[in-house]
Design a protein around this motif. Structure first.
Motif, mmCIF file in Angstrom:
data_model
loop_
_atom_site.group_PDB
_atom_site.id
_atom_site.type_symbol
_atom_site.label_atom_id
_atom_site.label_comp_id
_atom_site.label_asym_id
_atom_site.label_seq_id
_atom_site.Cartn_x
_atom_site.Cartn_y
_atom_site.Cartn_z
ATOM 1 N N VAL A 40 -11.456 0.476 5.061
ATOM 2 C CA VAL A 40 -12.846 0.896 4.875
ATOM 3 C C VAL A 40 -13.675 0.587 6.117
ATOM 4 C CG1 VAL A 40 -14.920 0.585 3.454
ATOM 5 C CG2 VAL A 40 -12.656 0.544 2.379
ATOM 6 N N GLN A 41 -13.342 -0.531 6.789
ATOM 7 C CA GLN A 41 -14.082 -0.938 7.989
ATOM 8 C C GLN A 41 -13.664 -0.163 9.237
ATOM 9 O OE1 GLN A 41 -12.298 -2.930 5.968
ATOM 10 N NE2 GLN A 41 -13.237 -4.939 5.699
ATOM 11 N N GLY A 42 -12.663 0.719 9.094
ATOM 12 C CA GLY A 42 -12.210 1.500 10.235
ATOM 13 C C GLY A 42 -11.067 0.859 11.003
ATOM 14 N N GLU A 43 -10.553 -0.272 10.494
ATOM 15 C CA GLU A 43 -9.431 -0.956 11.145
ATOM 16 C C GLU A 43 -8.121 -0.279 10.777
ATOM 17 O OE1 GLU A 43 -7.242 -5.355 11.148
ATOM 18 O OE2 GLU A 43 -8.864 -4.923 9.739
ATOM 19 N N LYS A 44 -7.261 -0.070 11.761
ATOM 20 C CA LYS A 44 -5.943 0.514 11.504
ATOM 21 C C LYS A 44 -4.934 -0.608 11.277
ATOM 22 C CE LYS A 44 -6.669 4.800 14.089
ATOM 23 N NZ LYS A 44 -6.790 5.609 12.861
ATOM 24 N N ILE A 45 -4.248 -0.562 10.146
ATOM 25 C CA ILE A 45 -3.262 -1.597 9.831
ATOM 26 C C ILE A 45 -1.945 -0.945 9.436
ATOM 27 C CG2 ILE A 45 -4.941 -3.348 9.137
ATOM 28 C CD1 ILE A 45 -4.385 -2.600 6.227
ATOM 29 N N SER A 46 -0.860 -1.669 9.662
ATOM 30 C CA SER A 46 0.476 -1.187 9.289
ATOM 31 C C SER A 46 0.911 -1.871 8.006
ATOM 32 C CB SER A 46 1.472 -1.490 10.403
ATOM 33 O OG SER A 46 1.141 -0.754 11.565
ATOM 34 N N ILE A 47 1.457 -1.088 7.092
ATOM 35 C CA ILE A 47 1.932 -1.638 5.825
ATOM 36 C C ILE A 47 3.342 -1.133 5.560
ATOM 37 C CG2 ILE A 47 -0.356 -1.861 4.773
ATOM 38 C CD1 ILE A 47 0.229 0.776 3.306
ATOM 39 N N PRO A 48 4.163 -1.915 4.866
ATOM 40 C CA PRO A 48 5.507 -1.443 4.512
ATOM 41 C C PRO A 48 5.414 -0.187 3.646
ATOM 42 C CG PRO A 48 5.283 -3.810 4.146
ATOM 43 C CD PRO A 48 3.909 -3.295 4.413
ATOM 44 N N SER A 49 6.293 0.753 3.873
ATOM 45 C CA SER A 49 6.245 2.007 3.108
ATOM 46 C C SER A 49 6.667 1.803 1.661
ATOM 47 C CB SER A 49 7.130 3.055 3.773
ATOM 48 O OG SER A 49 8.462 2.567 3.899
ATOM 49 N N ASN A 50 7.462 0.790 1.393
ATOM 50 C CA ASN A 50 7.888 0.486 0.021
ATOM 51 C C ASN A 50 7.584 -0.975 -0.289
ATOM 52 O OD1 ASN A 50 9.219 3.051 -0.805
ATOM 53 N ND2 ASN A 50 10.525 2.584 0.947
ATOM 54 N N ILE A 51 6.374 -1.220 -0.758
ATOM 55 C CA ILE A 51 5.938 -2.593 -1.033
ATOM 56 C C ILE A 51 6.486 -3.079 -2.366
ATOM 57 C CG2 ILE A 51 3.920 -4.059 -1.464
ATOM 58 C CD1 ILE A 51 2.334 -2.141 0.330
ATOM 59 N N SER A 52 6.979 -4.314 -2.389
ATOM 60 C CA SER A 52 7.480 -4.889 -3.640
ATOM 61 C C SER A 52 6.935 -6.290 -3.898
ATOM 62 C CB SER A 52 9.011 -4.935 -3.631
ATOM 63 O OG SER A 52 9.481 -5.730 -2.558
ATOM 64 N N ARG A 53 6.209 -6.868 -2.909
ATOM 65 C CA ARG A 53 5.716 -8.238 -3.057
ATOM 66 C C ARG A 53 4.241 -8.292 -2.638
ATOM 67 N NH1 ARG A 53 9.622 -11.661 -4.059
ATOM 68 N NH2 ARG A 53 8.516 -13.499 -3.315
ATOM 69 N N ILE A 54 3.367 -8.332 -3.670
ATOM 70 C CA ILE A 54 1.925 -8.256 -3.436
ATOM 71 C C ILE A 54 1.223 -9.533 -3.926
ATOM 72 C CG2 ILE A 54 -0.207 -7.006 -3.989
ATOM 73 C CD1 ILE A 54 1.550 -4.540 -4.563
ATOM 74 N N VAL A 55 0.267 -9.996 -3.129
ATOM 75 C CA VAL A 55 -0.628 -11.074 -3.547
ATOM 76 C C VAL A 55 -2.032 -10.488 -3.632
ATOM 77 C CG1 VAL A 55 -1.715 -13.269 -2.923
ATOM 78 C CG2 VAL A 55 0.740 -12.945 -2.543
ATOM 79 N N SER A 56 -2.680 -10.633 -4.790
ATOM 80 C CA SER A 56 -4.053 -10.166 -4.961
ATOM 81 C C SER A 56 -4.959 -11.372 -5.176
ATOM 82 C CB SER A 56 -4.175 -9.222 -6.157
ATOM 83 O OG SER A 56 -5.540 -8.948 -6.432
ATOM 84 N N LEU A 57 -5.918 -11.536 -4.275
ATOM 85 C CA LEU A 57 -6.859 -12.664 -4.377
ATOM 86 C C LEU A 57 -8.247 -12.162 -4.747
ATOM 87 C CD1 LEU A 57 -5.582 -14.714 -1.310
ATOM 88 C CD2 LEU A 57 -5.080 -15.083 -3.729
ATOM 89 N N SER A 58 -8.268 -11.196 -5.641
ATOM 90 C CA SER A 58 -9.512 -10.637 -6.176
ATOM 91 C C SER A 58 -9.233 -10.079 -7.563
ATOM 92 C CB SER A 58 -10.041 -9.522 -5.273
ATOM 93 O OG SER A 58 -10.947 -8.693 -5.971
ATOM 94 N N PRO A 59 -9.928 -10.543 -8.601
ATOM 95 C CA PRO A 59 -9.671 -10.005 -9.944
ATOM 96 C C PRO A 59 -9.976 -8.513 -10.056
ATOM 97 C CG PRO A 59 -11.604 -11.455 -9.942
ATOM 98 C CD PRO A 59 -10.929 -11.623 -8.624
#
Length: 312
Positions: A40-59
């Motif tokens: 959203v801030q315009g930052e380009k980030i790389s992420i795995p194409s097949n994610i299987s391990r997620i941490v969410s620190l926001s309800p």
């Protein structure tokens, strides 16, 4: 002749094994491939194409992940998420404001979702997570419906559920449009004080907040609209605002509505005099995601019961 056939057979076996090895290498490469997305801030980030391990620190994010059908990929959440999403009690948990870095890193997450508030409070720890090669997706605080939708879209894109994310957003937009259409029939707008923290430390929400937009969407006026963001207000100022309706989502005391109605100093306030004080579900009204629609429906029914009497 037999020797020649034997040599041909061995050659075929070798070629077959070589092909298998190459296919395995390709599969291994594909499993570790990455895609680039823009936050959203315009930052380009790389992420795995097949994610299987997620941490969410926001309800709020955890709820979105659940609705996207990706809850089984969560390996850790913040300590508040289990209150809003079922069957997370056995996952590792961390305080949003004071991250347990060792606990999180020991889980070897591929993606960690954090809010910009967590980023502000624990930036040094989050930088260490990044240094380990883990993708960190920072979601900015949402001030309005558009920013809420932008964050839902970003979460969906990150977990490779773009279409499901758009379906959530489309349903949200449809419901909001229906509420606005009904609100157009209102000829006398009521004034509303939305309490998010109770006396003696009274807090409300002013302009540039999604709660203000929620109040306006149902055809009401926010008495704190001249202020910006979360507003600490004195009891005197709250009384002088003299709202037609008081809404509260305070859930850290047993009877927030009764407490307001019983305050002697508030007895001449229109909302108290007419007993127009109502509780609005805390989770729906405080977590910025698609569930705010449910909170708006609650608000609409109590502020304008005749106008929204047929609201589902």
């Amino acid at each position: 002749m037999k020797n020649k056939l034997l040599k041909i057979g061995l050659l075929l076996i070798i070629l077959s094994l070589s092909a298998c090895a190459k296919n395995n290498e390709k599969t291994k490469e594909n499993s570790h491939s990455e895609v680039e997305i823009t936050t959203v801030q315009g930052e380009k980030i790389s992420i795995p194409s097949n994610i299987s391990r997620i941490v969410s620190l926001s309800p709020a994010v955890t709820q979105v992940i659940d609705d996207l059908g990706q809850k089984d990929k969560l390996i850790a959440v913040d300590s508040q998420s289990p209150k809003y999403v079922k069957n997370l009690e056995n996952l590792e948990q961390s305080d949003m404001m004071n991250l347990d870095l060792e606990k999180i890193m020991a889980l070897k997450p591929e993606v960690v979702f954090v809010t910009d508030l967590t980023m502000f409070q624990s930036s040094d720890k989050i930088e260490k997570i990044k240094e380990k090669g883990t993708t960190v997706v920072v979601l900015p605080a949402e001030k309005n419906f558009k920013e809420i939708k932008d964050n839902i879209r970003l979460v969906a894109l990150t977990v490779n559920q773009k279409e499901k994310g758009q379906a959530i957003i489309s349903k949200m937009e449809k419901d909001i449009t229906a509420l606005k259409k009904q609100a157009e029939t209102i000829t006398h707008k009521k004034s509303v004080l939305f309490e998010i923290a109770a006396s003696p430390e009274i807090y409300s929400m002013g302009k540039e907040t999604f709660i203000n937009e929620m109040i306006e969407t149902i055809g009401a006026t926010n008495v704190m609209a001249k202020e910006t963001g979360a507003v600490k207000i004195s009891e005197e100022a709250a009384i002088l605002s003299n709202p037609d309706v008081i809404l509260t989502n305070v859930n850290y005391m047993p009877h927030p509505v009764d407490d307001i109605l019983k305050m002697n100093t508030w007895k001449e306030v229109k909302a108290v005099k007419n007993k127009a004080v109502y509780y609005i579900d805390n989770g729906r009204s405080s977590l910025p995601n698609q569930y705010i629609v449910g909170a708006m429906k609650e608000m609409a029914k109590v502020v304008y019961p005749d106008v929204f009497k047929n609201l589902e």
